[in-house]
Design a protein around this motif. Structure first.
Motif, mmCIF file in Angstrom:
data_model
loop_
_atom_site.group_PDB
_atom_site.id
_atom_site.type_symbol
_atom_site.label_atom_id
_atom_site.label_comp_id
_atom_site.label_asym_id
_atom_site.label_seq_id
_atom_site.Cartn_x
_atom_site.Cartn_y
_atom_site.Cartn_z
ATOM 1 N N UNK A 1 -24.934 41.538 -32.843
ATOM 2 C CA UNK A 1 -25.100 41.166 -31.442
ATOM 3 C C UNK A 1 -24.073 40.167 -30.971
ATOM 4 N N UNK A 2 -22.899 40.140 -31.631
ATOM 5 C CA UNK A 2 -21.863 39.180 -31.253
ATOM 6 C C UNK A 2 -21.371 39.429 -29.832
ATOM 7 N N UNK A 3 -21.005 38.350 -29.166
ATOM 8 C CA UNK A 3 -20.409 38.450 -27.833
ATOM 9 C C UNK A 3 -18.970 38.918 -27.908
ATOM 10 N N UNK A 4 -18.334 38.695 -29.050
ATOM 11 C CA UNK A 4 -16.948 39.101 -29.212
ATOM 12 C C UNK A 4 -16.507 38.921 -30.646
ATOM 13 N N UNK A 5 -15.324 39.470 -30.949
ATOM 14 C CA UNK A 5 -14.767 39.383 -32.297
ATOM 15 C C UNK A 5 -13.327 38.920 -32.219
ATOM 16 N N UNK A 6 -12.922 38.122 -33.197
ATOM 17 C CA UNK A 6 -11.514 37.768 -33.373
ATOM 18 C C UNK A 6 -10.951 38.697 -34.432
ATOM 19 N N UNK A 7 -10.036 39.572 -34.038
ATOM 20 C CA UNK A 7 -9.455 40.557 -34.946
ATOM 21 C C UNK A 7 -8.053 40.111 -35.339
ATOM 22 N N UNK A 8 -7.811 40.021 -36.667
ATOM 23 C CA UNK A 8 -6.526 39.509 -37.140
ATOM 24 C C UNK A 8 -6.183 40.066 -38.524
ATOM 25 N N UNK A 9 -4.889 39.885 -38.925
ATOM 26 C CA UNK A 9 -3.762 39.402 -38.141
ATOM 27 C C UNK A 9 -3.079 40.559 -37.414
ATOM 28 N N UNK A 10 -2.862 40.393 -36.135
ATOM 29 C CA UNK A 10 -2.254 41.473 -35.353
ATOM 30 C C UNK A 10 -0.760 41.556 -35.634
ATOM 31 N N UNK A 11 -0.078 40.420 -35.604
ATOM 32 C CA UNK A 11 1.357 40.338 -35.859
ATOM 33 C C UNK A 11 1.604 39.343 -37.000
ATOM 34 N N UNK A 12 2.816 39.328 -37.565
ATOM 35 C CA UNK A 12 3.112 38.332 -38.605
ATOM 36 C C UNK A 12 2.834 36.917 -38.100
ATOM 37 N N UNK A 13 2.303 36.093 -38.987
ATOM 38 C CA UNK A 13 1.904 34.757 -38.590
ATOM 39 C C UNK A 13 2.234 33.740 -39.668
#
Length: 199
Positions: free
Chosen positions: A134-146
């Motif tokens: 039931x999360x309001x949102x997700x942090x999806x990573x890593x999209x680009x090199x970091x």
């Protein structure tokens, strides 16, 4: 009733809007986030993520007070009791905690207090788990090199777009993000950065 249905019935107001910007604190790269918080626009998010830091306790009340003054959305990572103590706007669950943690207390606080819930994710299965919680949102990573994970495999914009579309919850991009990249990243409702936000 599923976790997600129960969460929906509570009608928790979401502060996740298109273009949302989130600052993620870090023991090494941003031990004191207050100066960076001063550069954020009202409504931006701050994830207080200082796991096990001895400096965390003296600093967190000042961070919480600054977030209130600047009208920032404060989330505490992994510690719902600290989030409750600070009067934080929500809780951020690391992926491992969302997968294996004892979450009854954390989810109970989120539901009862109508707080935001964000979950860290690194792939489609984790996104599905975040949705089921039931999360309001997700942090999806890593999209680009970091710089925080040099040499790590990245998701890239194509897979990010596909996964975000299937997630059925708002997905915030983390990892090498800039505002320019956000504008061209399909499926991203916002962006997050560890240590500081870059133009």
């Amino acid at each position: 009733m599923t976790v997600a249905n129960r969460r929906t019935r509570l009608n928790t107001p979401s502060r996740i809007t298109p273009g949302w910007v989130v600052l993620v604190t870090d023991d090494q790269r941003l031990p004191d986030p207050r100066a960076a918080m001063g550069r954020l626009p009202p409504g931006a998010g701050v994830i207080l993520r200082h796991y096990g830091s001895e400096r965390r306790q003296p600093m967190v009340r000042e961070v919480a007070a600054l977030a209130r003054r600047r009208r920032l959305v404060l989330l505490v990572a992994g510690d719902w009791r600290l989030a409750a103590e600070l009067g934080a706007d929500g809780l951020h669950l690391p992926e491992g905690m969302a997968r294996h943690g004892l979450l009854a207390g954390a989810l109970g606080w989120v539901w009862r207090r109508r707080r935001l819930l964000l979950v860290a994710c690194h792939g489609p299965m984790a996104l599905g788990r975040a949705r089921d919680l039931g999360a309001d949102g997700a942090l999806l990573s890593p999209v680009f090199p970091t710089a925080s994970h040099p040499g790590a495999a990245t998701i890239g914009p194509v897979r990010f777009g596909l996964w975000a579309q299937r997630a059925r919850i708002p997905v915030i991009a983390l990892g090498g993000m800039t505002r320019q990249r956000l504008r061209h990243l399909p499926g991203a409702v916002g962006m997050a950065a560890i240590g500081g936000l870059v133009p």
